[in-house]
Design a protein around this motif. Structure first.
Motif, mmCIF file in Angstrom:
data_model
loop_
_atom_site.group_PDB
_atom_site.id
_atom_site.type_symbol
_atom_site.label_atom_id
_atom_site.label_comp_id
_atom_site.label_asym_id
_atom_site.label_seq_id
_atom_site.Cartn_x
_atom_site.Cartn_y
_atom_site.Cartn_z
ATOM 1 N N TRP A 61 0.841 -1.185 0.000
ATOM 2 C CA TRP A 61 0.000 0.000 0.000
ATOM 3 C C TRP A 61 0.879 1.240 0.000
ATOM 4 N N GLU A 62 0.276 2.358 -0.357
ATOM 5 C CA GLU A 62 1.041 3.606 -0.466
ATOM 6 C C GLU A 62 0.481 4.652 0.491
ATOM 7 N N GLU A 63 1.386 5.466 1.025
ATOM 8 C CA GLU A 63 0.960 6.588 1.857
ATOM 9 C C GLU A 63 0.348 7.666 0.957
ATOM 10 N N ARG A 64 -0.717 8.288 1.456
ATOM 11 C CA ARG A 64 -1.365 9.361 0.707
ATOM 12 C C ARG A 64 -1.587 10.554 1.609
ATOM 13 N N ALA A 65 -1.763 11.691 0.989
ATOM 14 C CA ALA A 65 -2.030 12.897 1.762
ATOM 15 C C ALA A 65 -3.354 12.747 2.504
ATOM 16 N N PRO A 66 -3.472 13.340 3.694
ATOM 17 C CA PRO A 66 -4.726 13.257 4.439
ATOM 18 C C PRO A 66 -5.893 13.802 3.619
ATOM 19 N N ARG A 67 -7.032 13.189 3.773
ATOM 20 C CA ARG A 67 -8.220 13.604 3.040
ATOM 21 C C ARG A 67 -8.788 14.873 3.659
ATOM 22 N N PRO A 68 -9.162 15.850 2.849
ATOM 23 C CA PRO A 68 -9.753 17.075 3.421
ATOM 24 C C PRO A 68 -11.078 16.777 4.104
ATOM 25 N N ALA A 69 -11.469 17.641 5.009
ATOM 26 C CA ALA A 69 -12.764 17.487 5.675
ATOM 27 C C ALA A 69 -13.881 17.615 4.643
ATOM 28 N N PRO A 70 -14.992 16.891 4.832
ATOM 29 C CA PRO A 70 -16.100 16.975 3.865
ATOM 30 C C PRO A 70 -16.638 18.403 3.749
ATOM 31 N N ALA B 151 -9.965 5.332 4.172
ATOM 32 C CA ALA B 151 -9.796 6.775 4.358
ATOM 33 C C ALA B 151 -10.122 7.542 3.083
ATOM 34 N N ASP B 152 -9.979 6.890 1.924
ATOM 35 C CA ASP B 152 -10.240 7.563 0.648
ATOM 36 C C ASP B 152 -11.508 7.073 -0.037
ATOM 37 N N ALA B 153 -12.243 6.164 0.605
ATOM 38 C CA ALA B 153 -13.419 5.572 -0.028
ATOM 39 C C ALA B 153 -14.633 6.494 0.076
ATOM 40 N N ASP B 154 -15.612 6.238 -0.766
ATOM 41 C CA ASP B 154 -16.904 6.922 -0.670
ATOM 42 C C ASP B 154 -17.806 6.222 0.345
ATOM 43 N N LEU B 155 -17.817 4.897 0.270
ATOM 44 C CA LEU B 155 -18.631 4.084 1.182
ATOM 45 C C LEU B 155 -17.731 3.084 1.883
ATOM 46 N N VAL B 156 -17.859 3.011 3.191
ATOM 47 C CA VAL B 156 -17.131 2.030 3.988
ATOM 48 C C VAL B 156 -18.167 1.107 4.630
ATOM 49 N N ILE B 157 -18.105 -0.160 4.286
ATOM 50 C CA ILE B 157 -19.032 -1.149 4.843
ATOM 51 C C ILE B 157 -18.374 -1.758 6.071
ATOM 52 N N ALA B 158 -18.964 -1.538 7.231
ATOM 53 C CA ALA B 158 -18.377 -1.988 8.481
ATOM 54 C C ALA B 158 -19.434 -2.718 9.297
ATOM 55 N N ASN B 159 -19.149 -2.957 10.564
ATOM 56 C CA ASN B 159 -20.129 -3.560 11.463
ATOM 57 C C ASN B 159 -20.219 -2.721 12.727
ATOM 58 N N HIS B 160 -21.289 -2.932 13.485
ATOM 59 C CA HIS B 160 -21.553 -2.098 14.651
ATOM 60 C C HIS B 160 -20.381 -2.110 15.634
ATOM 61 N N ALA B 161 -19.805 -3.288 15.860
ATOM 62 C CA ALA B 161 -18.721 -3.394 16.836
ATOM 63 C C ALA B 161 -17.511 -2.569 16.410
#
Length: 898
Positions: free
Chosen positions: A161-170, A376-386
């Motif tokens: 993986w590669e390091e990327r610049a921090p994503r700006p606030a929405p 960190a760069d995705a539009d949608l992150v599919i996660a779980n409650h925990a």
């Protein structure tokens, strides 16, 4: 063809196919002698071993061969599933399965002779497996020629993986309702029917993506939408639109893995191009779900022995082709770890928080780190409650914390928060902390590394760090060690914490009421402790304080190292120290919670918490002892930790109100702890429940009569021709019923799968059930929510009785605070609604819900969708009605007039 016989065992009988073409049924004893003396082809060796009653069975398992040849590919582990991947005809009977296995083995081995996408790495793995005496190794190595060029080692060919610049606030934007509906139309397709309920749902969900107007109070939307509304695309429309325009990520949180997979499939509508989809939609899980490359390397280089070493080689084959490294619910077949009795797969993940981050030689290739950076760069992150709660409470990614959430399966938020924000000072938890600090002791095997091995280099920046590590190692000696449970049972505890646990055990046995289910766990309130428990509390507290102080000091030392930023501090080193600080903070938080729990012994009661003592047992065998603390209302820390920092959240489910009113939904979602009131949306299911389903309450199966219960299940399953989901409230009764009816049903060609009986993981059981319309599946709570089987494979749901909550100490406290019997009724209604929801999943489904309990109160019938016919009748009548499920005519009209 291989010169080996093939063996097939089912509840209907046992058959063998010999190399000379003979096929015959044999006895169990003959099958055991054959398997003990001759290499034998089998499908799912643990399952065959269970059917034979021969635990030592070891044959040439075709599932292992498939895992080697087709890593990261899916197969239903049945003869039908094997036929699908080999292109062979499905065997028409149990007797035909044995010769089919020989043909299937030949077809699988022939894969190596043609175009084989997974050839890379196979030769090297085969040589290693040959040295490990893998049963398939001779057949595989004979067919595998040594490649002309040396194969690349797994750890050299995995991408970095590669390091990327921090994503700006929405950006702050408003989502227009008309645009949301237009996006929904684009997702559903031009030719799709426009569903009014889905469109109004999408418009309501858009309110969660409006700009926040009150600090620490997000735009919270509570939406109860019945099955069939189309919730997934309904909330993906505004979520994707907001993400696209605001440049921020939306986290979609689920409770079950089945819904995570469904969301991943729906992502194809948003981004048809696969490469774009991988960038824009990322699935995140807890660290313990991903293969740890350092653990895997250790296993491949001798850290594992015997069958566990073979599993490691097969996992390494998978790791070279996996999409994301997820070992639990990802593209590693769920059945693979269960083929290995001791299930060494858990040792291949990071379950103890021992990651050394940038100190790991595989850090740049780590699946976990790759998923974190991709999210960190995705539009949608599919996660779980925990994971959402863990990240909010102690995550390292504070700079990229999401501002918008969608909590699907929102009726589980309360339970997920209850588990996340609880504390338990038990022997099992304490010994894990000891191992985390000390590392391997005595003759322990594996890569486990203690605090000194992980941090001595970075912490030795000055003497303070080294002293803190030494103090922590010394203090951890007071924690329970191997054999602690035996010493406690013998009345000879060693050390202050073991002495405390011994006092807990004694008080539990003295006060706990006789359990209705003999042999299961015991518990009692932490109230009016006896002198022995009070006396043990002081030394245990002192021992834990002696451990907490150096952990906090070490965390501060590492924080100062970051602040002073020496010359050698590059980005990977900084990440390593940040990870160590987070891990230390988590452990220090745990010890702090234990100290608060011990302080409760003999002290005042805290009305925000429920405290109790417990001895955990399985079928009479003790496995843990300890003190427990849960929030009386876990939605409060959930609101403080997750909701208040967010700008918007949608909480949605088909049963969000849990059988009550909106006040129940709001309370369980944490809304009362926010300054701003939530928005509400409600839409009934579009299904015709009056014509598609019916509820039948059987009145003549006596409670507690196992023979009658088993007979009822057998007759209902046989009448329906399979396709039955059976739900139980106790594992013991489930096993007893299975033992009585499995062979009987098998003789009629109706396979019966059973959770807690068959040596197969739950996800695979559901896959098998879905794939065979004549199969039935019985299980417990995990099947009440996690089963999505539309179509003919599920046409009858049968529950053994009213699912009353277990009368635990925690339940008693919440019942008292929640309205007494009304609180119980809400829980039962929610469970009934969730179970009934398994039945009708699409417009052409038909089915029957059977409750084997005459004691079903009429007040609970509101759990079922309005208009669903309800009939109280005898078992004979219920069986007759179940037999009509194979007839193409509507259900319900007769029940409505009965």
């Amino acid at each position: 063809m291989l010169p080996y016989p093939a063996l097939h065992a089912s509840h209907g009988g046992i058959w063998v196919a010999t190399p000379d073409g003979e096929v015959r049924g044999i006895s169990r004893g003959e099958a055991i002698r054959l398997a003990a003396d001759t290499p034998t082809l089998v499908l799912n060796a643990p399952l065959v071993a269970q059917r034979l009653g021969y635990a030592e069975l070891s044959g040439l398992d075709l599932l292992e061969l498939f895992a080697f040849l087709r890593p990261a590919r899916f197969m239903v582990p049945t003869p039908k599933g094997l036929a699908a991947v080999t292109g062979l005809p499905v065997p028409e009977s149990d007797a035909a399965v044995a010769p089919f296995l020989r043909d299937a083995a030949a077809a699988l081995l022939a894969v190596m002779e043609g175009e084989w996408p997974e050839r890379e790495g196979a030769w090297h793995a085969a040589q290693s497996l040959f040295r490990l005496r893998w049963t398939w190794a001779p057949a595989v190595t004979q067919r595998l020629a040594k490649p002309e060029r040396a194969e690349r080692w797994l750890f050299s060919k995995l991408p970095e993986w590669e390091e990327r610049a921090p994503r700006p606030a929405p950006r702050t934007i408003a989502v227009d309702g008309a645009d949301v509906v237009a996006r929904l139309d684009a997702l559903t397709g031009a030719g799709a029917e426009r569903r009014h309920g889905q469109r109004t749902y999408a418009a309501a969900a858009a309110d969660a993506f409006a700009p926040r107007v009150v600090r620490d109070s997000p735009n919270l939307v509570l939406a109860e939408a019945g099955t069939g509304i189309g919730k997934t695309l309904g909330y993906l429309a505004p979520a994707s639109l907001w993400s696209e325009r605001a440049g921020g990520a939306v986290w979609v949180s689920t409770y079950t893995k089945a819904l995570q997979r469904q969301l991943a499939r729906e992502g194809e509508r948003l981004f048809p191009d696969e490469e774009e989809r991988k960038r824009r939609i990322v699935t995140r899980k807890g660290r313990e779900n991903y293969v740890c490359l350092l653990n895997l390397e250790d296993a491949l280089q001798g850290g594992f022995a015997g069958r566990a070493a073979i599993l490691a080689q097969l996992v390494a084959r998978w790791a070279a082709y996996t999409a994301d490294g997820d070992m639990v619910g990802g593209d590693l077949p769920g059945w693979l770890p269960t083929l290995f009795r001791r299930n060494g797969s858990t040792a291949l993940t990071d379950r103890r928080g021992e990651c050394i981050y940038a100190g790991c030689p595989h850090y740049r290739k780590c699946f976990i780190e790759r998923a974190a950076r991709a999210s960190a760069d995705a539009d949608l992150v599919i996660a779980n409650h925990a994971l959402v709660m863990v990240n909010a409470a102690r995550g390292r990614e504070s700079a990229t914390r999401p501002t918008r959430y969608v909590f699907d399966e929102g009726h589980h938020l309360f339970d997920a928060a209850d588990a996340m924000f609880s504390a338990a000072l038990t022997g099992a938890e304490a010994i894990e902390l000891r191992r985390w600090v000390l590392g391997p002791e005595a003759k322990a095997r594996g890569r486990r590394r203690g605090l000194a091995a992980r941090l001595s280099d970075v912490a030795s920046y000055d003497d303070g760090g080294a002293e803190a590590i030494a103090a922590a190692v010394n203090a951890a000696q007071a924690l329970p060690s191997d054999g602690w449970l035996g010493r406690i049972n013998e009345g000879a505890p060693f050390g202050p914490v073991e002495t405390l646990l011994a006092a807990v055990r004694g008080l539990v046995y003295a006060r706990a009421p006789d359990a209705g289910e003999a042999g299961y766990g015991l518990e009692t309130e932490l109230a009016e402790p006896d002198p022995g428990l009070v006396d043990a509390a002081g030394p245990a507290s002192a021992a834990l304080e002696a451990l907490l102080r150096p952990l906090l000091a070490l965390g501060r030392r590492l924080e100062s190292v970051l602040a002073e930023a020496p010359d050698w501090m590059d980005a990977p080193a900084r990440a390593r120290i940040e990870g160590a600080i987070a891990s230390l903070g988590w452990r220090a938080e745990t010890v702090g919670a234990w100290l608060a729990l011990i302080a409760r012994i003999g002290g005042p009661n805290d009305p925000d918490y429920v405290d109790w003592l417990a001895v955990d047992r399985v079928e009479g065998r003790e496995y843990d002892v300890g003190l427990h603390r849960h929030w009386l209302d876990p939605s409060r820390p959930f609101a403080d930790t997750v909701l208040k920092p967010a700008h918007g959240a949608l909480v949605t489910s088909a049963t969000l109100k849990a059988g009550g009113d909106w006040s129940v939904a709001e309370a369980r979602a944490g809304a009362p702890h926010l300054e701003r009131a939530p928005a509400r949306f409600e839409a009934a299911s579009p299904f015709d429940y009056a014509g598609q389903a019916e509820v039948v309450i059987v009145t003549d199966v006596k409670r507690g009569d196992l023979a009658a219960l088993a007979n009822a299940y057998a007759r209902l399953i046989a009448a329906a021709g399979g396709g039955t989901l059976g739900l139980f409230t106790a594992i013991r009764r489930l096993r007893a019923v299975h033992a009585r009816i499995a062979d009987r049903l098998a003789r009629d060609g109706l396979p019966l799968l059973a959770q807690h009986v068959d040596p197969i993981d739950t996800g695979t059981l559901v896959d098998i059930f879905r794939d065979d319309s004549r199969a039935s599946l019985i299980g417990t709570d995990a099947l009440r929510d996690g089963v999505d089987v539309p179509g003919d494979s599920l046409r009858l749901v049968a529950m053994e009785g009213v699912p009353w909550p277990k009368p635990t100490v925690l339940h008693a406290a919440r019942r008292l605070a929640g309205g007494g019997s009304a609180y119980d009724d809400r829980i039962v209604r929610a469970r009934l609604a969730q179970a009934f929801g398994r039945l009708i999943r699409r417009a052409d489904d038909r089915g029957m819900f059977v409750l084997l309990s005459a004691a079903m109160p009429s007040r609970l019938l509101t759990a079922f969708p309005e208009g669903t016919p309800v009939l109280r009748t005898t078992l004979d009548e219920a069986v007759e009605r179940a037999s009509r499920l194979s007839l193409a005519r509507p259900l319900g009209h007769e029940a409505a007039t009965a």
